[in-house]
Design an enzyme around this catalytic site. Structure first.
Site, PDB file in Angstrom:
ATOM      1  CB  SER A 186      29.772  34.514  42.417  1.00  0.00           C
ATOM      2  OG  SER A 186      30.374  34.668  43.695  1.00  0.00           O
TER       3      SER A 186
ATOM      4  CE  LYS B 148      32.158  32.690  40.420  1.00  0.00           C
ATOM      5  NZ  LYS B 148      32.877  31.454  40.517  1.00  0.00           N
TER       6      LYS B 148
ATOM      7  CG  HIS C 287      33.539  37.276  41.778  1.00  0.00           C
ATOM      8  ND1 HIS C 287      33.779  36.081  42.445  1.00  0.00           N
ATOM      9  CD2 HIS C 287      32.590  37.918  42.510  1.00  0.00           C
ATOM     10  CE1 HIS C 287      33.031  36.020  43.530  1.00  0.00           C
ATOM     11  NE2 HIS C 287      32.286  37.118  43.585  1.00  0.00           N
ATOM     12  CG  ASN C 288      36.157  32.971  41.674  1.00  0.00           C
ATOM     13  OD1 ASN C 288      35.102  33.596  41.801  1.00  0.00           O
ATOM     14  ND2 ASN C 288      36.176  31.660  41.594  1.00  0.00           N
TER      15      ASN C 288
ATOM     16  CD  GLU D 131      35.819  34.015  46.503  1.00  0.00           C
ATOM     17  OE1 GLU D 131      36.121  32.875  46.873  1.00  0.00           O
ATOM     18  OE2 GLU D 131      34.921  34.259  45.664  1.00  0.00           O
TER      19      GLU D 131
END
Length: 477
Positions: free
Chosen positions: A128, A183, A186-187, A190
């Site tokens: 990222s 990940k 995480h997105n 986001e």
């Protein structure tokens, strides 16, 4: 001298990772299906370090020291499988294939298992930070075997972003698909973070009448306090930008349709499968979907009544929105961390939540000062069952609660959609309520489907069913 790592797939992200590796002293073998892209990278940046030009995967593999490390940076899905199929006959036992793209974690698990049977390591690496992060230091989340990390880890840690304490934003996450799963979450966070910022912007504009240039200053101020983060920082930049062609605020000349590449949807689907309530993240994904239904939205503007009011907002409204944004942001992280804990148990990953939060402190898109406190909360001997239960966050959200409620109420009165603000507040209220209407839901399920229920005055291991069509007597299931 053999290259220490090979990179195949030299679009912007792949090229920047290759340059990052070379800048950090590694000899990098380069390959791209179209050799013109390889030559372009060498022409522009060949003086940044030691590169080896190759035209085929056979040449790429031959240029590498053992154990060979080959980093794939191609489009997720079938292209990754195609490259793996071509690489496998060229590699020997102990060699490592690294997928640093946005692959689905289940595909990574499948690939890792298949390659392990052939004696090869497959490492799914979450990266990222976008194009700039790939070049200057991203947040890196590697999965795969522990043995592969012993060979690959020092290299990844060297090119990763560094936190304020000097620690690299890279650490072994867990086996098989753990890196790509983290990940993905995480997105998802986001997605929620960006939607919340958009809702705050909309409220300030519709409720307080603040134009983008004025808001740019407000977001810049907010970036000096508890909301300090990369996304708040660039929000101020975008809101302050003026379109050079029209002289209008840049945000006013962009079509209001938000795109998505799939990681947000994957997060929501995985949350449903794990039974993890990701209401804020889910609503952010749905909001993007709604924004793209332009034909329906155009029709709705003509047919559907709004009856919006414009309540008189107090001088404190801007501060109320700031507090509501912070509280909702906390909920997004809490939901994401809760999902990581559920996945850790489901897939046997032993995810270390404090360490994961520490990897997000720099380099990645959701980097924020808040992550220092989240890292500290999960580093305590007694890890909080939910992030909101950590004393610092419990106090912060208690302080923000009155403002949060006022903001959601004002939004409803104005007809301004705030799906993530309101879903986050509903999650908070649902979590703290002594009794939820789920009792009625379970009663209805028992009535039409004999799904049984538990009684509050009986052993929780015992299940019961009411004979609804037979005198409504109760039997133990």
């Amino acid at each position: 001298m053999p290259a220490q790592i090979g990179v195949t797939g030299l679009a912007v992200m792949g090229a920047n990772l290759a340059r990052n590796l070379a800048r950090n002293g590694y000899t990098v073998a380069l390959h791209n299906r179209t050799t013109a892209r390889t030559d372009e990278l060498l022409a522009k940046h060949g003086d940044e370090g030691d590169f080896v030009r190759t035209e085929t995967l056979v040449e790429l593999v031959a240029a590498l020291e053992r154990p060979r490390r080959v980093l794939i940076m191609v489009k997720a899905g079938a292209p990754v499988d195609a490259v793996i199929e071509e690489l496998m006959p060229l590699l020997d036992e102990g060699d490592i294939i690294i997928d640093a793209g946005n692959s689905h974690f289940e595909a990574t698990r499948r690939r890792e298992e298949a390659l392990a049977e052939k004696g090869l390591h497959f490492v799914g690496v979450g990266v990222s930070g976008g194009e700039e992060g790939a070049l200057l230091g991203p947040s890196i989340m590697p999965g795969g075997s522990k043995e592969s990390y012993e060979v690959l880890g020092p290299m990844l840690e060297k090119i990763a972003a560094k936190a304020d304490d000097g620690e690299p934003c890279c650490a072994w996450i867990g086996t098989d698909g753990a890196g790509h799963f983290v990940k993905m979450v995480h997105n998802g966070i986001e997605y929620a973070d960006m939607q919340l910022i958009g809702e705050a912007y909309d409220l300030l504009r519709q409720g307080a009448g603040l134009e983008p240039a004025e808001q740019a200053k407000i977001f810049a101020e907010w970036n000096q306090g508890t909301l300090a983060s990369f996304l708040i920082e660039i929000t101020a930049e975008v809101l302050g930008h003026v379109d050079p062609q029209t002289g209008k605020p840049f945000v006013d000349i962009i079509t209001d349709q938000a795109g998505q590449k799939g990681t947000g949807r994957w997060t929501v689907v995985s949350g449903l499968e794990l039974g993890s309530p990701l209401s804020g993240i889910a609503e952010s994904v749905f909001a993007r979907g709604l924004s793209s239904q332009t034909a329906q939205r155009a029709q709705a503007q003509e047919l559907l009544a709004g009856e919006e009011g414009r309540p008189a907002v107090s001088p404190e409204f801007v501060e109320d929105v700031r507090q509501a944004l912070f509280a909702s942001k906390l909920v997004s992280y809490a939901q994401g961390m809760d999902m990581l804990a559920a996945a850790s148990e489901e897939y046997g990953w032993d995810l270390k939540l404090g360490e994961i939060a520490s990897l997000w402190r720099e380099g990645c898109i959701i980097r924020a000062d808040l992550l220092k406190d989240i890292t500290a909360a999960y580093s305590q001997p007694e890890r909080p069952e939910n992030l909101l239960f950590a004393p610092a966050f419990t106090e912060a959200i208690n302080d923000a609660l009155p403002a949060w409620r006022r903001v959601v109420t004002a939004a409803v009165q104005m007809g301004v959609p705030v799906p993530v603000f309101s879903a986050s507040l509903a999650y908070y209220d649902g979590l703290r309520r002594k009794r939820l209407p789920a009792a009625l839901t379970q009663g209805l399920r028992d009535f039409f489907g004999a799904h049984t229920y538990h009684r509050i005055d009986a052993d929780p291991e015992r299940s019961f069913h009411t004979l609804w069509s037979e005198g409504r007597s109760e039997v133990e299931a």
